[in-house]
Design an enzyme around this catalytic site. Structure first.
Site, PDB file in Angstrom:
ATOM      1  N   GLY A  12      -2.410   3.660   8.459  1.00 14.25           N
ATOM      2  CA  GLY A  12      -1.868   2.463   7.812  1.00 14.25           C
ATOM      3  C   GLY A  12      -2.895   1.344   7.804  1.00 14.25           C
ATOM      4  O   GLY A  12      -4.001   1.485   8.340  1.00 14.25           O
ATOM      5  N   GLU A  65     -19.359   3.433  10.246  1.00 15.89           N
ATOM      6  CA  GLU A  65     -19.639   3.974  11.588  1.00 15.89           C
ATOM      7  C   GLU A  65     -21.026   3.619  12.102  1.00 15.89           C
ATOM      8  O   GLU A  65     -21.376   3.944  13.247  1.00 15.89           O
ATOM      9  CB  GLU A  65     -19.423   5.487  11.604  1.00 15.89           C
ATOM     10  CG  GLU A  65     -20.307   6.204  10.630  1.00 15.89           C
ATOM     11  CD  GLU A  65     -19.779   7.593  10.251  1.00 15.89           C
ATOM     12  OE1 GLU A  65     -20.570   8.372   9.689  1.00 15.89           O
ATOM     13  OE2 GLU A  65     -18.599   7.858  10.515  1.00 15.89           O
ATOM     14  N   SER A  73      -9.075  -0.134  14.539  1.00 12.83           N
ATOM     15  CA  SER A  73      -8.058  -0.021  13.468  1.00 12.83           C
ATOM     16  C   SER A  73      -8.116   1.343  12.782  1.00 12.83           C
ATOM     17  O   SER A  73      -7.131   1.787  12.196  1.00 12.83           O
ATOM     18  CB  SER A  73      -8.245  -1.137  12.434  1.00 12.83           C
ATOM     19  OG  SER A  73      -9.312  -0.824  11.551  1.00 12.83           O
ATOM     20  N   ASP A 128       0.836  -1.211   0.000  1.00 13.97           N
ATOM     21  CA  ASP A 128       0.000   0.000   0.000  1.00 13.97           C
ATOM     22  C   ASP A 128       0.867   1.256   0.000  1.00 13.97           C
ATOM     23  O   ASP A 128       1.793   1.387   0.811  1.00 13.97           O
ATOM     24  CB  ASP A 128      -0.900   0.013   1.247  1.00 13.97           C
ATOM     25  CG  ASP A 128      -1.979  -1.051   1.189  1.00 13.97           C
ATOM     26  OD1 ASP A 128      -2.140  -1.685   0.128  1.00 13.97           O
ATOM     27  OD2 ASP A 128      -2.666  -1.248   2.210  1.00 13.97           O
ATOM     28  N   ASP A 137     -11.232  -5.295   6.466  1.00 16.98           N
ATOM     29  CA  ASP A 137     -10.397  -6.507   6.581  1.00 16.98           C
ATOM     30  C   ASP A 137     -10.199  -6.879   8.049  1.00 16.98           C
ATOM     31  O   ASP A 137     -10.197  -8.066   8.396  1.00 16.98           O
ATOM     32  CB  ASP A 137      -9.037  -6.271   5.910  1.00 16.98           C
ATOM     33  CG  ASP A 137      -9.199  -5.889   4.448  1.00 16.98           C
ATOM     34  OD1 ASP A 137     -10.157  -6.380   3.815  1.00 16.98           O
ATOM     35  OD2 ASP A 137      -8.393  -5.085   3.945  1.00 16.98           O
TER      36      ASP A 137
END
Ligand code: RIB
Length: 312
Positions: A290, A226, A285, A16, A255
């Protein structure tokens, strides 16, 4: 001590290249970006890493390129304790890469160049049969050829293994080929593209899930960012609310949801609690920059879960 499950991911691995900025260039324009981040990604690899961090044994079935990124990706799996025996290097192919653009609120736009991911074949799935046959759950996404996904679903069915299909990025799907999966898990955008129905509200998501059930899916989970997630199957539908966080980068949250959900289910946690937990794991996350490096460990997760689940 919870049962340690074995999760096999048949899927993609990318690198990425993420740019953070407030505005994006118009055609012919060059502008300065604010920040850049380079990291390991790819929906399959991300789900494998999330599952591993949540405490499962994990095996990856993937193809990487014969460039700088290929061996580094394999090393990344190995350094995290993920079995990379069935991650092959495709000679002459480039690795999958993903230029990602993140807006100030954390929302992302992603372009995936599939590279070697597109060479993962049913023969590679057969070669990985010793791993796959031992798995509690096989997890797939759509960054590899669809024929390989369909083949793996058939393999899982023939061997009585639960499988999870994450139709990401969305493509025209042959529902008859994925109907044997225990879970079909799109996000709102993927649900819209897959069904042709708008998913702007929880009610829309319910109608969309009904459509997917009529198409033969066994259980459908639509992740709603959300707003949490919606689960549907025989016995009805239920909206599972999200946890509030301050998001800085939502890349990989879907993911994180899928990798952690596979582990919680594999440990025998009841579905509704597994979904709540996956909602929280995904939300956490988004509080870091990232993709894989924004995923927390099981110990960090449990600390947060203890704090937050008390109020449910
Ligand atoms: O879901 C996020 C992922 O999508 C990124 O890691 C990127 O590589 C693309 O696969």
């Amino acid at each position: 001590m919870a049962k340690q499950s074995l999760i096999a991911v048949v899927g993609s691995a990318n690198v990425d290249l993420t740019t953070f900025n407030d505005v994006f260039p118009r055609p012919g324009e060059t502008i300065f970006g604010k920040k850049f981040d380079l990291g390991f990604g790819g929906k399959g690899a991300n789900q494998a890493v999330a599952a591993r961090l949540c405490g499962a044994n994990v095996g990856m079935v993937a193809k990487v390129g014969s460039d700088l990124f290929g061996p580094a990706t394999i090393k990344n799996f190995e350094s995290q304790g993920i079995d990379a025996k069935y991650v092959g290097i495709a000679e002459g192919a480039s690795s999958g890469v993903a230029p990602i653009f993140v807006e100030p609120g954390g929302q992302n736009r992603i372009i995936v160049v599939k590279g070697a991911n597109d060479l993962l074949s049913p023969e590679d799935v057969d070669a990985a049969a010793p791993l796959l046959r031992k798995a509690d759950t096989i997890v797939m996404q759509f960054e590899i050829p669809l024929r390989t996904v369909y083949y793996t679903v058939r393999f899982a069915k023939a061997n009585g293994i639960r499988c999870i299909v994450n139709p990401a990025p969305a493509q025209q799907v042959d529902f008859a080929e994925v109907g044997a999966a225990a879970y079909f898990i799109p996000n709102e955008t993927e649900a819209e593209i897959t069904t042709g129905m708008p998913v702007k509200s929880i009610d829309d998501a319910k109608k969309c899930a009904e459509f997917l059930l009529r198409k033969g899916m066994q259980r459908v989970v639509i992740t709603l960012g959300e707003r949490g997630s919606l689960v549907a199957g025989i016995g009805g539908m239920e909206h599972v609310p999200a946890f509030q966080v301050q998001a800085v980068d939502t890349t990989g949250a879907g993911d994180a949801f899928i990798g952690s959900f596979a582990v919680f289910l594999g440990e025998g946690i009841p579905e509704k609690e597994a979904l709540r937990r996956a909602n929280l794991y995904a939300a956490l996350s988004t509080t870091k920059v990232g993709t894989q490096k924004s995923f927390c460990t099981r110990a960090e997760f449990e600390k947060e879960w203890q704090k937050r689940s008390a109020s449910l």
